[in-house]
Design a protein around this motif. Structure first.
Motif: not given
Lengths: 146, 754
Positions: B570-596
């Motif tokens: 979160q701090r990397m994203a805050d300082i980097g003026n971006g956002v943070a996401s969590m993919i976890g360990l579930d393969a179905s969450r790989v689509d979090a990259i789509d949110e990006f």
């Protein structure tokens, strides 16, 4: 600030100087010791209170506990901003249906003590269940570390 | 501190909240039954099986009726079983339970209460239901081969249980955490437990319970609190100390716990809940992942095998510094478990509510409210608990909450970007993908990172450019400079990803420097995408590097794993003026990259300005972030005198001015807001300390934390029971060992020194 102050107690100043143990105290060094705070509200059930406790530079607050009476068994709150100025201001509100009257132990302060401090206690405010100010007296007694 | 009607209401509300939470606990416990439960098996292997395979045990999850196991989707529906049956589901692709094994639930053997038989291709185990009584407890059902070290694998620890009770009002959470310490040994001990909390949590209250007595802890300067604790410990008093090691890592010490005695520690914190991927999230982290500390790290988070005393081999870190986290080996289990109950009042209609990480019972008490309880049989604290709920998209409005007390006015504002942004297209992008290939990413974490980047590469547009950087002990990159996202280059990039190997330490600083060092074309927006578990101990160095050298790049961080370092992400994203996401360990969450991609597919709202009529002061974050489509941001500040509800919020999209309407429901009693504001100020000062040369920042953090009764890097809570002196000296110090996070290999992290 729009806050209505419903409880503004008469300023009872009860300065109680308790000289710890005396010259034959077993430990003149650092020790941890409780003190108990009592409030006597006479016949009126006590609903809320606020006190300022003093012990000088020789005393540091290390914990706040409720009193032995069931109606004040919850740990009171202290004012952190006052603590930054080396003032110990403690308060509690009883939201239970059962309230206590007469002289009751409302809080136990846990202290780190060095030497033989003189404790003082001042009642800032006391109120009844309706939030109206009431007359009361406050006192402090040194507890024993068993 | 005045005795006012407002304060009375606050106290009453808090007490009522606690009472309601107790009711929720009761509701979450199923009635014991004497009926038999059947084991169904084998089920198809899950893509990310929750089963814990060890050398000598097969661990299963046991779920009572009504608890759906979202991790596998293999749970039996409730209409398939009677109300008094327990469901026992078995996961994993290679399992068997020879009849010679002994079965345990938690630490308790249930042999004699279970029978087993093979029926066709299925394997059934019938368990007398009274084996799952509250006395035995829930948790993992372990089947230990006869002759194996079943009972020996149980590691007695002085932490028995953690209970979490959360109350959520809109996007504000008030969370109470009770840690029950119990001395299982024959001599007096000091218990030391390193544990995580959400990184933005404002820890504002600390209570120690000794028997039926309740002692409120005192906020003190860190060194003073430590001195008081150590003096009390040396004199034999029961005492406790809560220290912050990182904004998301704390150490709890409890001194002079006598044999067989129990001491509860109650911690209360507040926080604003993030909105991610179309829903709000409540996250409760359960374990600190094993960190790698590069040489020269001055304040390490040091992973140690259980029973090992620092210093370990080959380290140059001074023994007196840092924090030690001890870990259980793969075949070791402690009796520590966790319970979570949550009362949600979303304020708007809840469209969907779910936990992607744990089995939960959900009681929809109204269209806008719900009660949620963690399954009492899914209680191993080895991965983050996540609860998500979605609200109707048009219900998401920019809204401001306010609170006034004797300290003045405070506000928290959720700024939702205007919907018109979705109609605007983005400019060409330069994407720098940075992958963590250190030892802790071995296996599923790196596979997920690879999949996410491949998915991203395939989504790029011809005018975009990309680069891939990998880091572990050192950093390396795909090409000398970013290349165009042509089909041929994308194919080569995918081959590069497939050839990545893991191993070695986590020198993230090399990856950061590489990512920030390229020259780039002015007509491309540079986005640096980090994919890592963040298991490092030198977060400050990383954040400082970003703060000093970011330039006009944005940072998007993706946390990989069951318990990623959310603070770092979160701090990397805050300082980097971006956002943070969590993919976890579930393969179905790989689509979090789509949110990006969705976030970056539209221009962000920038130059945000807030005019509150009478004025707003001390608004944090002080560097107003850009606002992306679908990602509201939270601002916290002080209200100047004279605020009357006149709110004007403006911003710009490109060169076009935007005006944003804001809802305000008037002043209400919200005691969390001062704490959240103070925590936001401290967070801002902490971030500046990592890269700024300003003086006095530490003093400002300390003074703010003391005034608002908050744990911080410079303040700690201490509580001493001066009423009694325990017998004997202060006893032995026992560190509470914790499991490595699910999906993390002990042998490549803790076993190799992190």
């Amino acid at each position: 600030m729009k806050t209505k102050i419903l409880v503004v107690a008469s300023m009872l100043l009860a300065v109680v100087a308790l000289m710890a143990a005396g010259d034959d105290a077993p430990n003149q060094g650092v020790r941890f010791q409780p003190v108990d705070i009592f409030i006597d509200s006479g016949d009126v059930p006590l609903g809320a209170w606020q006190v300022e406790f003093g012990g000088g530079d020789a005393v540091e607050l290390v914990g706040v506990e409720g009193g032995p009476a069931p109606c004040w068994s919850e740990a009171p709150r202290y004012d952190p901003a006052a603590l930054m100025q080396d003032r110990v201001v403690v308060a509690a509100i009883n939201t239970q249906s059962e309230l206590c009257a007469g002289r009751v132990g409302v809080a136990r302060l846990h202290l780190r003590v060095q030497g033989t401090p003189a404790y003082t206690i001042k009642l800032i405010a006391a109120g009844n269940a309706e939030g109206e100010r009431i007359e009361a007296e406050v006192s402090v007694a040194e507890g024993v570390s068993e | 501190m005045n005795l006012t009607q407002r304060t009375a209401r606050t106290a009453l509300a808090m007490m009522l909240s606690a009472a309601v939470a107790v009711v929720a606990v009761s509701c979450g416990t199923s009635e014991p039954s004497r009926e038999l439960a059947k084991v169904l098996g084998p089920v198809p292997p899950a893509s990310s099986p929750p089963v814990q395979m060890t050398n000598s045990s097969v661990s299963l999850r046991l779920s009572p009726p009504g608890f759906a196991d979202r991790a596998s989707g293999a749970a039996m529906s409730q209409d398939q079983m009677s109300q008094d049956q327990h469901e026992l589901a078995m996961y994993g692709s290679a399992w068997s339970i020879p009849a010679t094994e002994t079965m345990y639930i938690g630490r308790e053997a249930i042999a004699g209460k279970a029978t087993r038989r093979r029926s066709g291709g299925n394997f059934e185990v019938a368990v007398e239901d009274d084996a799952v009584t509250p006395e035995i407890g829930g948790g993992t059902l372990a089947c230990i081969p006869a002759g194996a070290s079943g009972p020996d694998e149980y590691i007695p620890v002085p932490l028995e249980h953690t209970d979490v009770q959360a109350a959520i009002d809109g996007f504000i959470a008030r969370v109470g955490v009770t840690q029950t310490f119990l001395n299982p040994y024959a001599e007096k001990i000091e218990a030391v437990y390193v544990f995580p909390l959400p990184q933005d949590s404002a820890v504002s209250d600390f209570i120690m319970k000794v028997g039926d007595r309740t002692i409120r802890g005192i906020i003190r300067e860190r060194e003073e609190a430590k001195r008081l604790y150590e003096e009390a410990r040396a004199q034999g008093h029961v005492a406790s100390l809560l220290q912050q090691e990182r904004p998301n890592i704390f150490t709890q010490k409890v001194a002079n716990i006598e044999p067989g005695k129990s001491i509860d520690i109650d911690i209360t914190y507040f926080g604003a809940l993030p909105y991610r991927g179309g829903g709000f999230e409540f996250v409760f982290p359960m374990v600190v992942g094993p960190r790698y500390n590069p040489p020269g790290t001055t304040d390490p988070i040091r992973p140690l095998p259980r029973g090992v005393v620092y210093p370990t081999r080959g380290s140059d870190i001074p023994a007196a510094s840092g924090t030690n986290v001890t870990y259980l080996k793969d075949n070791e289990r402690s009796g520590h478990d966790i319970g979570i109950t949550l009362e949600l009042d979303a304020g708007v209609s809840i469209e969907h509510i779910d936990s992607p990480t744990h089995a939960v019972a959900i009681d929809r008490t109204s269209p806008t409210t719900a009660k949620v309880a963690l399954s009492p049989l899914d209680t191993i604290p080895n991965r983050d608990f996540v609860l998500r709920w979605e609200v109707a998209g048009d219900a998401m409005k920019t809204a401001m909450l306010t609170h006034e007390d004797e300290r003045g006015g405070f506000f928290t504002l959720m700024l939702v970007p205007p919907a018109e942004l979705e109609d605007l297209d983005r400019v060409p992008m330069e994407m720098i993908f940075v992958l963590d290939c250190s030892g802790s990413m071995r296996g599923q974490p790196l596979n997920l990172a690879r999949q996410a980047v491949k998915r991203a590469l395939r989504s790029m547009r011809p005018g975009d450019t990309f680069q891939i950087i990998r880091f572990a002990q050192n950093a390396a990159q795909f090409e000398a400079q970013p290349v165009s996202a042509t089909p041929d280059n994308v194919a080569r990039g995918i081959r590069y990803l497939d050839e990545l190997q893991v191993g070695g330490g986590t020198n993230m600083i090399y990856g950061i420097r590489s990512a920030l060092s390229f020259d780039h074309e002015d007509d491309h927006v540079r986005s640096i995408v980090f994919l890592t578990d963040g298991y490092i101990g030198n977060e400050g160095e990383i954040l400082g590097e970003i703060g000093r050298n970011l330039g006009d790049a944005r940072i998007f961080s993706f946390g990989i794993g069951s318990s990623p370092n959310r603070y770092l992400m979160q701090r990397m994203a805050d300082i980097g003026n971006g956002v943070a996401s969590m993919i976890g360990l579930d393969a179905s969450r790989v689509d979090a990259i789509d949110e990006f991609f969705e976030l970056t597919s539209h221009p962000a709202l920038h130059d945000v300005a807030i005019d509150l009529g009478g004025g707003a002061t001390d608004v944090f974050p002080s560097n107003m972030p850009d606002v992306f489509v679908g990602r509201p941001v939270f601002l916290s500040g002080r209200l100047a005198d004279g605020f009357d509800g006149d709110i004007k919020i403006t911003g710009r999209v490109g060169d076009t001015a935007q005006s944003i309407e804001c809802q305000w429901d008037g002043h209400r009693d919200r005691p969390a807001l001062p704490q959240i504001w103070a925590r936001s100020l401290i967070k801002d000062l902490n971030d500046r300390m990592t890269w700024s040369t300003e003086t006095g920042l530490a003093d400002r953090i300390r003074d703010t934390a003391l005034a608002y009764s908050l744990a911080s890097a410079f303040t700690s809570f201490v509580a001493v029971d001066s009423s009694r002196v325990t017998e004997g000296d202060h006893g032995t110090t026992v560190h509470v060992p914790v499991p490595v996070p699910e999906g993390v290999r002990y042998d490549t992290t803790v076993g190799r020194g992190g």
